[in-house]
Write an enzyme that holds these catalytic residues in place. Structure first.
Site, PDB file in Angstrom:
ATOM      1  N   PHE A   1      -2.788  10.526  -1.033  1.00  0.00           N
ATOM      2  CA  PHE A   1      -3.816  10.794  -2.040  1.00  0.00           C
ATOM      3  C   PHE A   1      -5.152  10.897  -1.326  1.00  0.00           C
ATOM      4  O   PHE A   1      -5.667   9.889  -0.812  1.00  0.00           O
ATOM      5  CB  PHE A   1      -3.816   9.621  -3.032  1.00  0.00           C
ATOM      6  CG  PHE A   1      -4.743   9.717  -4.204  1.00  0.00           C
ATOM      7  CD1 PHE A   1      -4.332  10.312  -5.386  1.00  0.00           C
ATOM      8  CD2 PHE A   1      -6.018   9.161  -4.145  1.00  0.00           C
ATOM      9  CE1 PHE A   1      -5.172  10.359  -6.492  1.00  0.00           C
ATOM     10  CE2 PHE A   1      -6.859   9.206  -5.249  1.00  0.00           C
ATOM     11  CZ  PHE A   1      -6.427   9.808  -6.422  1.00  0.00           C
ATOM     12  N   GLY A   2      -5.685  12.089  -1.246  1.00  0.00           N
ATOM     13  CA  GLY A   2      -6.890  12.300  -0.455  1.00  0.00           C
ATOM     14  C   GLY A   2      -8.134  12.435  -1.312  1.00  0.00           C
ATOM     15  O   GLY A   2      -8.383  13.506  -1.884  1.00  0.00           O
TER      16      GLY A   2
ATOM     17  N   HIS B   1     -18.295  10.339   2.413  1.00  0.00           N
ATOM     18  CA  HIS B   1     -18.338  10.057   0.975  1.00  0.00           C
ATOM     19  C   HIS B   1     -17.175   9.159   0.590  1.00  0.00           C
ATOM     20  O   HIS B   1     -16.034   9.611   0.442  1.00  0.00           O
ATOM     21  CB  HIS B   1     -18.301  11.366   0.169  1.00  0.00           C
ATOM     22  CG  HIS B   1     -19.391  12.297   0.576  1.00  0.00           C
ATOM     23  ND1 HIS B   1     -20.692  12.131   0.166  1.00  0.00           N
ATOM     24  CD2 HIS B   1     -19.396  13.347   1.415  1.00  0.00           C
ATOM     25  CE1 HIS B   1     -21.451  13.058   0.726  1.00  0.00           C
ATOM     26  NE2 HIS B   1     -20.693  13.817   1.479  1.00  0.00           N
TER      27      HIS B   1
ATOM     28  N   SER C   1       0.833  -1.211   0.000  1.00  0.00           N
ATOM     29  CA  SER C   1       0.000   0.000   0.000  1.00  0.00           C
ATOM     30  C   SER C   1       0.865   1.258   0.000  1.00  0.00           C
ATOM     31  O   SER C   1       0.555   2.230  -0.694  1.00  0.00           O
ATOM     32  CB  SER C   1      -0.912   0.026   1.235  1.00  0.00           C
ATOM     33  OG  SER C   1      -1.800  -1.059   1.212  1.00  0.00           O
TER      34      SER C   1
ATOM     35  N   GLU D   1      -9.933   1.235  -2.908  1.00  0.00           N
ATOM     36  CA  GLU D   1      -9.787   1.251  -4.375  1.00  0.00           C
ATOM     37  C   GLU D   1     -11.009   0.646  -5.056  1.00  0.00           C
ATOM     38  O   GLU D   1     -10.901  -0.072  -6.048  1.00  0.00           O
ATOM     39  CB  GLU D   1      -8.535   0.469  -4.805  1.00  0.00           C
ATOM     40  CG  GLU D   1      -7.289   0.876  -4.054  1.00  0.00           C
ATOM     41  CD  GLU D   1      -6.486   1.931  -4.775  1.00  0.00           C
ATOM     42  OE1 GLU D   1      -6.862   2.285  -5.907  1.00  0.00           O
ATOM     43  OE2 GLU D   1      -5.516   2.400  -4.187  1.00  0.00           O
TER      44      GLU D   1
ATOM     45  N   TRP E   1      -9.299   8.046   6.050  1.00  0.00           N
ATOM     46  CA  TRP E   1      -8.696   6.771   5.649  1.00  0.00           C
ATOM     47  C   TRP E   1      -7.586   6.972   4.618  1.00  0.00           C
ATOM     48  O   TRP E   1      -7.534   6.260   3.623  1.00  0.00           O
ATOM     49  CB  TRP E   1      -9.747   5.810   5.078  1.00  0.00           C
ATOM     50  CG  TRP E   1     -10.802   5.432   6.036  1.00  0.00           C
ATOM     51  CD1 TRP E   1     -12.106   5.809   6.012  1.00  0.00           C
ATOM     52  CD2 TRP E   1     -10.642   4.599   7.199  1.00  0.00           C
ATOM     53  NE1 TRP E   1     -12.782   5.272   7.078  1.00  0.00           N
ATOM     54  CE2 TRP E   1     -11.906   4.523   7.826  1.00  0.00           C
ATOM     55  CE3 TRP E   1      -9.569   3.921   7.772  1.00  0.00           C
ATOM     56  CZ2 TRP E   1     -12.116   3.794   8.988  1.00  0.00           C
ATOM     57  CZ3 TRP E   1      -9.781   3.202   8.925  1.00  0.00           C
ATOM     58  CH2 TRP E   1     -11.038   3.134   9.516  1.00  0.00           C
TER      59      TRP E   1
END
Ligand SMILES: Cc1cc2nc3c(=O)[nH]c(=O)nc-3n(C[C@H](O)[C@H](O)[C@H](O)COP(=O)(O)OP(=O)(O)OC[C@H]3O[C@@H](n4cnc5c(N)ncnc54)[C@H](O)[C@@H]3O)c2cc1C
Length: 399
Positions: free
Chosen positions: A144-145, A151, A106, A378, A177
């Site tokens: 990467f937000g 949502h 990850s 993902e 997250w």
């Protein structure tokens, strides 16, 4: 009548490669695989149970620099210090990293396929020069937000907003997250604007930006996961990624990262399968190894079939990506199948190990619990079913 096949002796059956898939790889592919496998064996496997138990990834910056040194960061990108490897080679690296732990894969996926890929594909030349060489070397970690507290599967409804103030942008909102968040030097943040969703390269030392770490996870414990808080973060005009507007920006990054997961999941599955075979050959019950019982052999045979079918599928998709012919629906096909099958392989391996299967002394439960996250991030199983369902019927069932 003689034929070539009757004259040439068949190659021996290789339990580690029952379909002979290694023959699809060239010398460079094998070298990449061996390098990453050796790095993971040296730097991750001896420590991973301890990291997992403590729920930390100590030395993450050092690990990132080492991954940079072996060319694993932004591996399939070209220029700016990136290795320019093929998609198949990148996939092989993901598989080897995830055979050690999904958390390490990850770290690499988010760095290369999400943060670096976004800047490489949609950034200005100045943004690429500023960020990519340091990220390829592992000196700068990226995150990467996209996901927000309210949502996840429906990122189009995100609330994080970037408002124009003169030539500046002012970002306000929360992301949830986010892998690598607390250790990142740059955050690629997606936000609503008056013109649609845009991406921003946010230096994490910007006033108003913070990234508290999320604790108490029972999955991906050897991975940094964070919330991103953007409290009126003021950025200059050139922080916006100029080459994309709309959800297709983040979605194309996700497609690249999901491709790596198609391979990676099979790494977690391979490690669990190997542990199950070893255990089945030595653990004795009723006076003989449990691997000699038909029910155990049925489990191992089914696991091997799904494992190597999954690797074959990953390779096929890799070749399509290298040929520039890989569609997002095909990536969904691969992610849906391979993560779902990988988690089943780990769960079955767990049963073969009996009570030992729940122990951290063996890798199977760690891989199985990691894959719970991989199944969700993902794009969840359901999202990929919906992508395929739409492609198969022409009917959009998302809403
Ligand atoms: C360890 C970890 C690391 C992560 N790293 C990142 C990261 O780096 N960057 C990032 O942006 N995000 C990251 N994520 C977030 C991840 O991408 C989201 O969790 C994921 O997209 C799902 O969103 P959600 O959790 O809000 O679930 P929800 O979207 O709330 O979904 C909950 C359930 O409802 C189902 N569902 C939703 N809509 C439908 C529908 N229309 N039809 C049928 N079922 C539906 C889902 O499939 C799921 O089963 C990470 C998550 C984890 C666990």
């Amino acid at each position: 009548m003689s034929s070539a096949s009757s004259r040439t002796p068949l190659p021996p059956f290789d339990p580690a490669d029952p379909l002979g898939l290694d023959e699809l790889l060239d010398a460079e592919d094998l070298a990449v695989r061996d390098t990453v496998r050796a790095w993971a064996a040296d730097r991750v496997l001896p420590h991973i149970a301890e990291w997992y138990e403590s729920g930390e990834l100590p030395g993450v910056r050092e690990l990132a620099r080492e991954l940079g040194a072996i060319g694993a960061l932004g591996m399939s990108l070209t220029g700016y210090g990136c290795a320019g490897a093929s998609a198949v080679q990148y996939g092989l690296a993901c598989l080897e990293l995830e055979a050690a732990d999904s958390g390490i894969r990850s770290l690499v996926s988010v760095q290369g396929s999400l943060a670096m890929y976004a800047i490489h594909r949609f950034g200005s030349e100045e943004q690429k020069q500023r960020w990519l060489p340091g990220m390829a070397a592992g000196e700068i970690i990226g995150c990467f937000g996209l996901t927000e507290p309210d949502h996840g599967s429906d990122p189009a409804s995100m609330r994080t907003y970037a408002k124009k103030d003169g030539t500046d942008w002012v970002l306000t909102g929360r992301k949830m997250w986010i892998t690598n968040g607390s250790v990142a030097g740059v955050a690629v943040v997606w936000a609503q604007t008056d013109d649609g969703i845009r991406g921003f390269a946010v230096p994490t030392d910007s006033p108003g930006f913070s990234a508290p770490e999320i604790k108490h996870k029972w999955s991906l414990r050897a991975s940094v996961t964070s919330e991103l808080v953007l409290d009126e973060v003021r950025l200059p005009a050139d922080a916006v990624l100029p080459e994309v507007t709309g959800l297709k920006g983040p979605l194309s990054c996700l497609s690249h990262a999901r491709y790596g997961i198609v391979w990676g999941a099979m790494g977690a599955a391979r490690a669990s399968f190997d542990a199950a075979v070893d255990y089945a050959k030595t653990r004795e019950q009723f006076g003989r190894p449990i691997g000699g019982f038909q029910l155990t052999q049925a489990k191992l045979a089914d696991m091997a079939v799904e494992l190597h079918k999954g690797v074959l599928l990953a390779h096929h998709l890799g070749r399509r990506m290298d040929a520039g012919r890989l569609r997002p629906e095909q990536v969904s096909f691969g992610k849906l199948n391979n993560v779902r099958e990988a988690i089943e392989i780990c769960r079955t391996a767990r049963t073969i190990l009996g009570a030992n299967g729940i122990s951290l002394e063996y890798p199977v439960m760690r891989h199985a619990t990691n894959l719970e996250s991989v199944l969700t991030y993902e794009g969840t199983v359901e999202m990929h079913q919906l992508v395929l369902g739409k492609a198969l019927t022409g009917l959009d069932a998302f809403r």
